[in-house]
Design an enzyme around this catalytic site. Structure first.
Site, PDB file in Angstrom:
ATOM      1  N   GLU A 197       0.823  -1.218   0.000  1.00 49.44           N
ATOM      2  CA  GLU A 197       0.000   0.000   0.000  1.00 49.44           C
ATOM      3  C   GLU A 197       0.852   1.261   0.000  1.00 49.44           C
ATOM      4  OE1 GLU A 197      -3.044   0.295   2.980  1.00 49.44           O
ATOM      5  OE2 GLU A 197      -4.360  -1.084   1.920  1.00 49.44           O
ATOM      6  N   HIS A 231       8.666 -26.399  -1.825  1.00 50.90           N
ATOM      7  CA  HIS A 231       8.078 -27.517  -2.560  1.00 50.90           C
ATOM      8  C   HIS A 231       6.933 -27.067  -3.457  1.00 50.90           C
ATOM      9  CE1 HIS A 231      10.369 -30.550  -0.256  1.00 50.90           C
ATOM     10  NE2 HIS A 231      10.452 -29.512   0.579  1.00 50.90           N
ATOM     11  N   LYS A 235     -13.933  -0.128  -3.700  1.00 48.81           N
ATOM     12  CA  LYS A 235     -15.023   0.208  -2.763  1.00 48.81           C
ATOM     13  C   LYS A 235     -16.131   0.962  -3.500  1.00 48.81           C
ATOM     14  CE  LYS A 235     -12.141   0.678   1.370  1.00 48.81           C
ATOM     15  NZ  LYS A 235     -11.570   1.644   2.291  1.00 48.81           N
TER      16      LYS A 235
HETATM   17  O1  PA5 Z   1      -3.489   0.927   5.870  1.00 47.72           O
HETATM   18  C1  PA5 Z   1      -4.625   1.310   5.660  1.00 47.72           C
HETATM   19  O2  PA5 Z   1      -4.942   2.515   5.735  1.00 47.72           O
HETATM   20  C2  PA5 Z   1      -5.740   0.341   5.304  1.00 47.72           C
HETATM   21  O3  PA5 Z   1      -5.272  -0.942   5.097  1.00 47.72           O
HETATM   22  C3  PA5 Z   1      -6.770   0.302   6.420  1.00 47.72           C
HETATM   23  O4  PA5 Z   1      -6.155  -0.098   7.611  1.00 47.72           O
HETATM   24  C4  PA5 Z   1      -7.936  -0.626   6.088  1.00 47.72           C
HETATM   25  O5  PA5 Z   1      -8.494  -0.294   4.845  1.00 47.72           O
HETATM   26  C5  PA5 Z   1      -8.996  -0.556   7.168  1.00 47.72           C
HETATM   27  O6  PA5 Z   1      -9.459   0.747   7.305  1.00 47.72           O
HETATM   28  P1  PA5 Z   1     -10.249   1.197   8.571  1.00 47.72           P
HETATM   29  O7  PA5 Z   1      -9.363   1.092   9.753  1.00 47.72           O
HETATM   30  O8  PA5 Z   1     -10.649   2.613   8.282  1.00 47.72           O
HETATM   31  O9  PA5 Z   1     -11.445   0.303   8.701  1.00 47.72           O
END
Ligand code: PA5
Length: 441
Positions: free
Chosen positions: A295, A316, A430
Site C-alpha cells: 500500500e 516444494h 469500494k
Molecule cells: O493501511 C490502511 O490505511 C488500510 O489498510 C486500512 O487499515 C484498512 O483499509 C482498514 O481501514 P479502517 O481502519 O478505516 O477500517
C-alpha cells in the site's frame, strides 16, 4: 538511550554482492539522505501522516494503563476474544500475537494458554466464515474489539453489526456493552458515534497515523496485551530502534541499507521482493509486511511487488520458480539466530527410513541447514539475497523489527518517488462495490 549492544536485528547483505557494486551503493547516498531529511524535517509527501514515528517515545502512560486493565478484564470475562478489523486494523496485531504464540494456541486449554482464544473477524465478506464463527461462539463467553479508523469500512462493519447482535442476545444490551471495546477515530465516524451512544470502552487511533503504521497504537497494543505480550517492552524496543535507525549513514544504518538495496535492484528490473521465513509463526508477519509495502509503494505506476514465502513449505511449491524462473525477484530472509532446542530427531534401532544419520540432531538445526543451503542455491541461481537476523523472539527485538520495516518502507517509498502514506487506489473497488450494493447507475 539504551546501550547499543541491545541491538537485536542485524542485516547481512553478502548475498547481494554479485548483483550490486560498491559504487552503485555509494551513488545512492544522496537519495537516502534526502529521504532521511524529509522524514526528519517532516516536509515530504504525506507529511501529515508521520505520527507513527513518535509513538514509541510519546507514550500516553494513562492509556497504556487502561489498555492493560481492559486486557485483564477481557481475559477474565472471555473464553474467546474476537478482534474485528481489516488491513492495517488487524494485520499488525495478528502478526505479533502469532510470533509469541504456541503454533496450536487456539487448540490448547485456557489454563495452558493463559488468555482467551483470539479469533479475527471482519477481514473478509464470507458468509460461511461469519456463520461458522457464530456457531462456534454459541456456547462460549466472548468479547469483541472492533477496530476501524474510518469507522465505515464494510467488512468490519458487517461483522460488528452481526456479532454485536449475538452478544446482545446473549448478555442483554447492558451486558454486551461491557464486552465491546472500540478502537477508532477520536471524534468522527459512524463507529465513533455508535461507541459514544452506547458508552462502549473506546481507544483512539491518532489522526496522523495511517492504518498500516498503527500497530503500536491501541490497534495493536490492546490485542497484544490480551495475549499477555509485554507491550511496554515492545515499545521500548521500538523506541531504541527509532533512535538506531535515525542515523544518517548508509554504512552502518541497516534500515537505510535495506531500503537502498531494494531500490537499486528495482532500477535493474528486479521488482519482486520475497520476504521469507523458516518459521510458520512468521506467516502473518509476512502478511503485515506485504500490506505495509504494497500500500505504501504501489502507486503512480511504480512499486516493488511484496510477496511472501514460508520455507521450507513453499520450497516444494515455489522453489522451482525462485531457483530457475524469470530473474526478476530478490529475497529477504528473516532468520531467528538463537539456537533453540524444542525437539531432537529420535534414533531408531531399525533405521528403516534411513534417517539415523540425523538422529540426535535438533529439528531446528536441520531447519537452519535448509535455510543456509537454500540461500546459497538461490544466490547461485541469480536471486539477490538479504538476511535479516533477529537474535531471538522477545518483545524488545520484535519492537525493533516493527520499526525496522516501518522506517525502511518510508525511506524506500521516498526514494521511489511516491507518497508512502496514502492509498488512493484502495478506494476504487469500494466505489464499484457500493455502486453495485446500492444499485446505483
Ligand atoms: O493501511 C490502511 O490505511 C488500510 O489498510 C486500512 O487499515 C484498512 O483499509 C482498514 O481501514 P479502517 O481502519 O478505516 O477500517
Amino acid at each position: 538511550m539504551p546501550n547499543i549492544h541491545l541491538q537485536g536485528i542485524h542485516l547481512n547483505i553478502d548475498g547481494i554482492k554479485d548483483f550490486i557494486t560498491d559504487d552503485e551503493m555509494k551513488s545512492m547516498e544522496k537519495e537516502v539522505f534526502k529521504a532521511h531529511d524529509k522524514l526528519a524535517n517532516k516536509n515530504g509527501k504525506g507529511k501529515d501522516m508521520l505520527g507513527w514515528m513518535d509513538l514509541p517515545s510519546n507514550r500516553d502512560e494513562d492509556e497504556i494503563l487502561r489498555i492493560k486493565e481492559c486486557a485483564k478484564r477481557i481475559r477474565n470475562q472471555s473464553d474467546v476474544f474476537v478482534v474485528i478489523g481489516i488491513g492495517g486494523s488487524y494485520l499488525g496485531a495478528r502478526a505479533i500475537i502469532d510470533l509469541f504464540s504456541d503454533n496450536f494456541s487456539n487448540l490448547v486449554s485456557y489454563s495452558k494458554r493463559k488468555h482467551p482464544q483470539i479469533i479475527f473477524a471482519g477481514n473478509n465478506l464470507s458468509g460461511k466464515y461469519l456463520r461458522n464463527l457464530i456457531e462456534y461462539l454459541e456456547d462460549k463467553d466472548f468479547s469483541i474489539n472492533v477496530i476501524s479508523k474510518s469507522g465505515k469500512t464494510l467488512e468490519p462493519a458487517v461483522a460488528f453489526r452481526t456479532l454485536r447482535l449475538v452478544l446482545e442476545q446473549k448478555y442483554g444490551v447492558r451486558g454486551a456493552s461491557d464486552r465491546i471495546y472500540v478502537t477508532t477515530d477520536k471524534e468522527k465516524g459512524i463507529l465513533h458515534d455508535i461507541a459514544v451512544k452506547n458508552e462502549y470502552e473506546t481507544f483512539v487511533i491518532p489522526d496522523n497515523v495511517g492504518g498500516r503504521y498503527s500497530v503500536l497504537t491501541p490497534v495493536g497494543l490492546l490485542p497484544m496485551a490480551v495475549a499477555n505480550i509485554e507491550i511496554e517492552d515492545v515499545l521500548d524496543g521500538a523506541q531504541f530502534a527509532s533512535y538506531l535507525y535515525n542515523e544518517k549513514s548508509i554504512e552502518t544504518n541497516d534500515c537505510y541499507i535495506y531500503a537502498l538495496v531494494r531500490n537499486i535492484l528495482y532500477r535493474k528490473g528486479i521488482d519482486i521482493e520475497l520476504l521469507a521465513s523458516y518459521e510458520p509463526s512468521f506467516k502473518y508477519f509476512i502478511e503485515w509486511y506485504k500490506q505495509l509495502f504494497g500500500e505504501s509503494e504501489g502507486k503512480d505506476g511504480k512499486g516493488i511487488f511484496p510477496a511472501g514465502v514460508n520455507f521450507t513449505t513453499d520450497l516444494h511449491s515455489m522453489g522451482q520458480l525462485i531457483q530457475d524462473g524469470r530473474r526478476n525477484m530478490f529475497e529477504t530472509v528473516i532468520n531467528v539466530v538463537k539456537d533453540r532446542s524444542f525437539i531432537t530427531l529420535p534414533e531408531l534401532e531399525e533405521d528403516e527410513d534411513l534417517l539415523n544419520y540425523l538422529a540426535g540432531e535438533d529439528i531446528d538445526y536441520i531447519n537452519k541447514q535448509a535455510f543456509m543451503g537454500t540461500v546459497e542455491a538461490h544466490v547461485e541461481g541469480g536471486v539477490p539475497n538479504m538476511i535479516l537476523n533477529i537474535d531471538d523472539i522477545n518483545e524488545y527485538n520484535v519492537g525493533q523489527l516493527i520499526v525496522f520495516f516501518e522506517k525502511a518502507c518510508a525511506i524506500s517509498g521516498y526514494i521511489l518517488g511516491v507518497n508512502p502514506f496514502n492509498q488512493p487506489g484502495v478506494e476504487n473497488y469500494k466505489t464499484n462495490m457500493m455502486k453495485l450494493l446500492r444499485k446505483e447507475k
